[in-house]
Design a protein around this motif. Structure first.
Motif, PDB file in Angstrom:
ATOM      1  N   GLU A   1      -6.124   5.627   8.441  1.00 55.11           N
ATOM      2  CA  GLU A   1      -7.100   4.705   9.016  1.00 55.11           C
ATOM      3  C   GLU A   1      -8.267   4.500   8.068  1.00 55.11           C
ATOM      4  OE1 GLU A   1      -8.216   5.288  13.068  1.00 55.11           O
ATOM      5  OE2 GLU A   1      -6.201   5.914  13.624  1.00 55.11           O
ATOM      6  N   GLU A   2      -8.521   5.474   7.200  1.00 53.77           N
ATOM      7  CA  GLU A   2      -9.587   5.355   6.218  1.00 53.77           C
ATOM      8  C   GLU A   2      -9.044   4.634   4.997  1.00 53.77           C
ATOM      9  OE1 GLU A   2     -11.540   9.011   5.280  1.00 53.77           O
ATOM     10  OE2 GLU A   2     -11.393   9.715   7.353  1.00 53.77           O
ATOM     11  N   ALA A   3      -9.882   3.764   4.450  1.00 50.89           N
ATOM     12  CA  ALA A   3      -9.479   3.011   3.255  1.00 50.89           C
ATOM     13  C   ALA A   3      -9.295   3.956   2.068  1.00 50.89           C
ATOM     14  CB  ALA A   3     -10.506   1.949   2.922  1.00 50.89           C
ATOM     15  N   PRO A   4      -8.164   3.849   1.378  1.00 48.59           N
ATOM     16  CA  PRO A   4      -7.986   4.651   0.164  1.00 48.59           C
ATOM     17  C   PRO A   4      -8.876   4.103  -0.943  1.00 48.59           C
ATOM     18  CG  PRO A   4      -6.132   3.162   0.486  1.00 48.59           C
ATOM     19  CD  PRO A   4      -7.031   2.996   1.676  1.00 48.59           C
ATOM     20  N   SER A   5      -9.126   4.918  -1.952  1.00 53.40           N
ATOM     21  CA  SER A   5      -9.910   4.412  -3.078  1.00 53.40           C
ATOM     22  C   SER A   5      -9.061   3.391  -3.806  1.00 53.40           C
ATOM     23  CB  SER A   5     -10.316   5.545  -4.007  1.00 53.40           C
ATOM     24  OG  SER A   5      -9.182   6.210  -4.488  1.00 53.40           O
ATOM     25  N   ARG A   6      -9.715   2.331  -4.276  1.00 53.44           N
ATOM     26  CA  ARG A   6      -9.002   1.249  -4.961  1.00 53.44           C
ATOM     27  C   ARG A   6      -8.674   1.649  -6.386  1.00 53.44           C
ATOM     28  NH1 ARG A   6      -8.830  -3.641  -2.263  1.00 53.44           N
ATOM     29  NH2 ARG A   6     -10.107  -3.675  -0.419  1.00 53.44           N
ATOM     30  N   ALA A   7      -7.465   1.281  -6.830  1.00 52.51           N
ATOM     31  CA  ALA A   7      -7.039   1.514  -8.219  1.00 52.51           C
ATOM     32  C   ALA A   7      -7.825   0.580  -9.125  1.00 52.51           C
ATOM     33  CB  ALA A   7      -5.540   1.258  -8.363  1.00 52.51           C
ATOM     34  N   ALA A   8      -8.031   0.986 -10.337  1.00 50.56           N
ATOM     35  CA  ALA A   8      -8.769   0.138 -11.270  1.00 50.56           C
ATOM     36  C   ALA A   8      -7.844  -0.686 -12.103  1.00 50.56           C
ATOM     37  CB  ALA A   8      -9.649   0.996 -12.159  1.00 50.56           C
TER      38      ALA A   8
ATOM     39  N   LYS B   1       7.924  -1.953  -5.571  1.00 49.03           N
ATOM     40  CA  LYS B   1       8.725  -0.743  -5.354  1.00 49.03           C
ATOM     41  C   LYS B   1       7.983   0.501  -5.839  1.00 49.03           C
ATOM     42  CE  LYS B   1      13.279  -2.853  -5.747  1.00 49.03           C
ATOM     43  NZ  LYS B   1      14.471  -2.994  -6.605  1.00 49.03           N
ATOM     44  N   GLY B   2       7.214   0.345  -6.919  1.00 51.80           N
ATOM     45  CA  GLY B   2       6.492   1.466  -7.492  1.00 51.80           C
ATOM     46  C   GLY B   2       5.297   1.943  -6.692  1.00 51.80           C
ATOM     47  N   ILE B   3       4.851   1.154  -5.703  1.00 48.00           N
ATOM     48  CA  ILE B   3       3.675   1.554  -4.921  1.00 48.00           C
ATOM     49  C   ILE B   3       4.013   1.909  -3.477  1.00 48.00           C
ATOM     50  CG2 ILE B   3       2.051   0.306  -6.380  1.00 48.00           C
ATOM     51  CD1 ILE B   3       1.950  -1.901  -4.254  1.00 48.00           C
ATOM     52  N   ILE B   4       5.299   1.940  -3.152  1.00 51.50           N
ATOM     53  CA  ILE B   4       5.719   2.337  -1.811  1.00 51.50           C
ATOM     54  C   ILE B   4       5.488   3.832  -1.639  1.00 51.50           C
ATOM     55  CG2 ILE B   4       7.724   2.626  -0.289  1.00 51.50           C
ATOM     56  CD1 ILE B   4       8.789  -0.033  -1.421  1.00 51.50           C
ATOM     57  N   LYS B   5       4.891   4.179  -0.497  1.00 53.20           N
ATOM     58  CA  LYS B   5       4.609   5.585  -0.195  1.00 53.20           C
ATOM     59  C   LYS B   5       5.321   5.980   1.092  1.00 53.20           C
ATOM     60  CE  LYS B   5       0.067   5.382  -2.274  1.00 53.20           C
ATOM     61  NZ  LYS B   5      -0.048   6.293  -3.340  1.00 53.20           N
TER      62      LYS B   5
ATOM     63  N   ILE C   1       2.952   0.389   2.395  1.00 54.50           N
ATOM     64  CA  ILE C   1       2.143  -0.118   1.288  1.00 54.50           C
ATOM     65  C   ILE C   1       0.805  -0.494   1.895  1.00 54.50           C
ATOM     66  CG2 ILE C   1       1.824  -2.012  -0.345  1.00 54.50           C
ATOM     67  CD1 ILE C   1       4.853  -2.135  -0.629  1.00 54.50           C
ATOM     68  N   ASP C   2      -0.289  -0.135   1.237  1.00 52.38           N
ATOM     69  CA  ASP C   2      -1.634  -0.417   1.741  1.00 52.38           C
ATOM     70  C   ASP C   2      -2.402  -1.221   0.695  1.00 52.38           C
ATOM     71  OD1 ASP C   2      -4.220  -0.376   2.786  1.00 52.38           O
ATOM     72  OD2 ASP C   2      -4.020   1.680   3.521  1.00 52.38           O
ATOM     73  N   CYS C   3      -2.670  -2.487   0.983  1.00 57.24           N
ATOM     74  CA  CYS C   3      -3.386  -3.354   0.033  1.00 57.24           C
ATOM     75  C   CYS C   3      -4.798  -2.854  -0.264  1.00 57.24           C
ATOM     76  CB  CYS C   3      -3.478  -4.783   0.570  1.00 57.24           C
ATOM     77  SG  CYS C   3      -2.050  -5.805   0.216  1.00 57.24           S
ATOM     78  N   ARG C   4      -5.372  -2.057   0.625  1.00 56.40           N
ATOM     79  CA  ARG C   4      -6.735  -1.560   0.400  1.00 56.40           C
ATOM     80  C   ARG C   4      -6.823  -0.691  -0.847  1.00 56.40           C
ATOM     81  NH1 ARG C   4      -7.803   1.319   5.988  1.00 56.40           N
ATOM     82  NH2 ARG C   4      -5.789   2.148   5.340  1.00 56.40           N
ATOM     83  N   ALA C   5      -5.705  -0.174  -1.318  1.00 57.46           N
ATOM     84  CA  ALA C   5      -5.709   0.708  -2.492  1.00 57.46           C
ATOM     85  C   ALA C   5      -5.732  -0.060  -3.808  1.00 57.46           C
ATOM     86  CB  ALA C   5      -4.483   1.619  -2.455  1.00 57.46           C
ATOM     87  N   PHE C   6      -5.632  -1.392  -3.740  1.00 54.19           N
ATOM     88  CA  PHE C   6      -5.522  -2.180  -4.965  1.00 54.19           C
ATOM     89  C   PHE C   6      -6.594  -3.246  -5.027  1.00 54.19           C
ATOM     90  CE2 PHE C   6      -1.558  -0.413  -3.663  1.00 54.19           C
ATOM     91  CZ  PHE C   6      -1.243   0.319  -4.804  1.00 54.19           C
ATOM     92  N   PRO C   7      -7.211  -3.410  -6.196  1.00 53.39           N
ATOM     93  CA  PRO C   7      -8.299  -4.373  -6.309  1.00 53.39           C
ATOM     94  C   PRO C   7      -7.805  -5.809  -6.110  1.00 53.39           C
ATOM     95  CG  PRO C   7      -7.774  -3.416  -8.467  1.00 53.39           C
ATOM     96  CD  PRO C   7      -6.919  -2.727  -7.446  1.00 53.39           C
ATOM     97  N   SER C   8      -8.588  -6.592  -5.386  1.00 54.23           N
ATOM     98  CA  SER C   8      -8.298  -8.010  -5.227  1.00 54.23           C
ATOM     99  C   SER C   8      -9.596  -8.724  -4.899  1.00 54.23           C
ATOM    100  CB  SER C   8      -7.269  -8.253  -4.121  1.00 54.23           C
ATOM    101  OG  SER C   8      -7.837  -8.064  -2.846  1.00 54.23           O
ATOM    102  N   GLU C   9      -9.645  -9.981  -5.218  1.00 55.83           N
ATOM    103  CA  GLU C   9     -10.845 -10.763  -4.947  1.00 55.83           C
ATOM    104  C   GLU C   9     -11.105 -10.869  -3.447  1.00 55.83           C
ATOM    105  OE1 GLU C   9     -10.611 -14.520  -6.926  1.00 55.83           O
ATOM    106  OE2 GLU C   9     -10.437 -13.586  -8.897  1.00 55.83           O
TER     107      GLU C   9
ATOM    108  N   ALA D   1       2.564 -15.232  -0.001  1.00 54.15           N
ATOM    109  CA  ALA D   1       1.831 -16.097   0.930  1.00 54.15           C
ATOM    110  C   ALA D   1       0.322 -15.890   0.892  1.00 54.15           C
ATOM    111  CB  ALA D   1       2.347 -15.873   2.350  1.00 54.15           C
ATOM    112  N   VAL D   2      -0.102 -14.645   0.758  1.00 54.20           N
ATOM    113  CA  VAL D   2      -1.529 -14.337   0.848  1.00 54.20           C
ATOM    114  C   VAL D   2      -2.193 -14.243  -0.520  1.00 54.20           C
ATOM    115  CG1 VAL D   2      -3.215 -12.634   1.654  1.00 54.20           C
ATOM    116  CG2 VAL D   2      -1.220 -13.189   3.061  1.00 54.20           C
ATOM    117  N   HIS D   3      -1.523 -13.601  -1.459  1.00 51.87           N
ATOM    118  CA  HIS D   3      -2.146 -13.338  -2.758  1.00 51.87           C
ATOM    119  C   HIS D   3      -1.730 -14.331  -3.843  1.00 51.87           C
ATOM    120  CE1 HIS D   3      -4.074  -9.686  -1.381  1.00 51.87           C
ATOM    121  NE2 HIS D   3      -2.938  -9.350  -0.798  1.00 51.87           N
ATOM    122  N   GLY D   4      -0.799 -15.223  -3.542  1.00 49.00           N
ATOM    123  CA  GLY D   4      -0.426 -16.271  -4.483  1.00 49.00           C
ATOM    124  C   GLY D   4       0.468 -15.844  -5.628  1.00 49.00           C
ATOM    125  N   HIS D   5       1.121 -14.684  -5.502  1.00 51.49           N
ATOM    126  CA  HIS D   5       2.047 -14.232  -6.540  1.00 51.49           C
ATOM    127  C   HIS D   5       3.350 -15.025  -6.456  1.00 51.49           C
ATOM    128  CE1 HIS D   5      -0.343 -10.782  -7.775  1.00 51.49           C
ATOM    129  NE2 HIS D   5      -0.541 -10.505  -6.500  1.00 51.49           N
TER     130      HIS D   5
END
Length: 71
Positions: free
Chosen positions: A64-71, A54-58, A6-14, A39-43
């Motif tokens: 190494e390159e950041a994926p484009s962020r989902a909207a 589970k739905g975002i597991i790849k 799972i790569d957090c870079r693909a998902f928008p966050s503050e 712990a990190v995102h406060g969910h």
């Protein structure tokens, strides 16, 4: 059986989180990702959060390159 990630870079966050997590099994990855999300995102650790994760597991390893962020 290959690694999963799972790569957090693909998902928008503050915080523009750049963490990527990988593991050999989906269950191990899910537990690590839930801990990170709480712990990190406060969910809250809920069945809905676990289903969403589970739905975002790849398969494979994160790029190494950041994926484009989902909207």
């Amino acid at each position: 059986m290959g690694r999963k990630f799972i790569d957090c870079r693909a998902f928008p966050s503050e915080m523009n989180c750049s963490v990527a997590i990988s593991a050999d099994t989906e269950s191990e990855l899910l537990e690590a990702a839930v801990q990170h999300a709480v712990a990190v995102h406060g969910h809250q650790d809920t069945p809905a959060l676990r289903d969403q994760i589970k739905g975002i597991i790849k398969d494979g390893m994160p790029s190494e390159e950041a994926p484009s962020r989902a909207a």
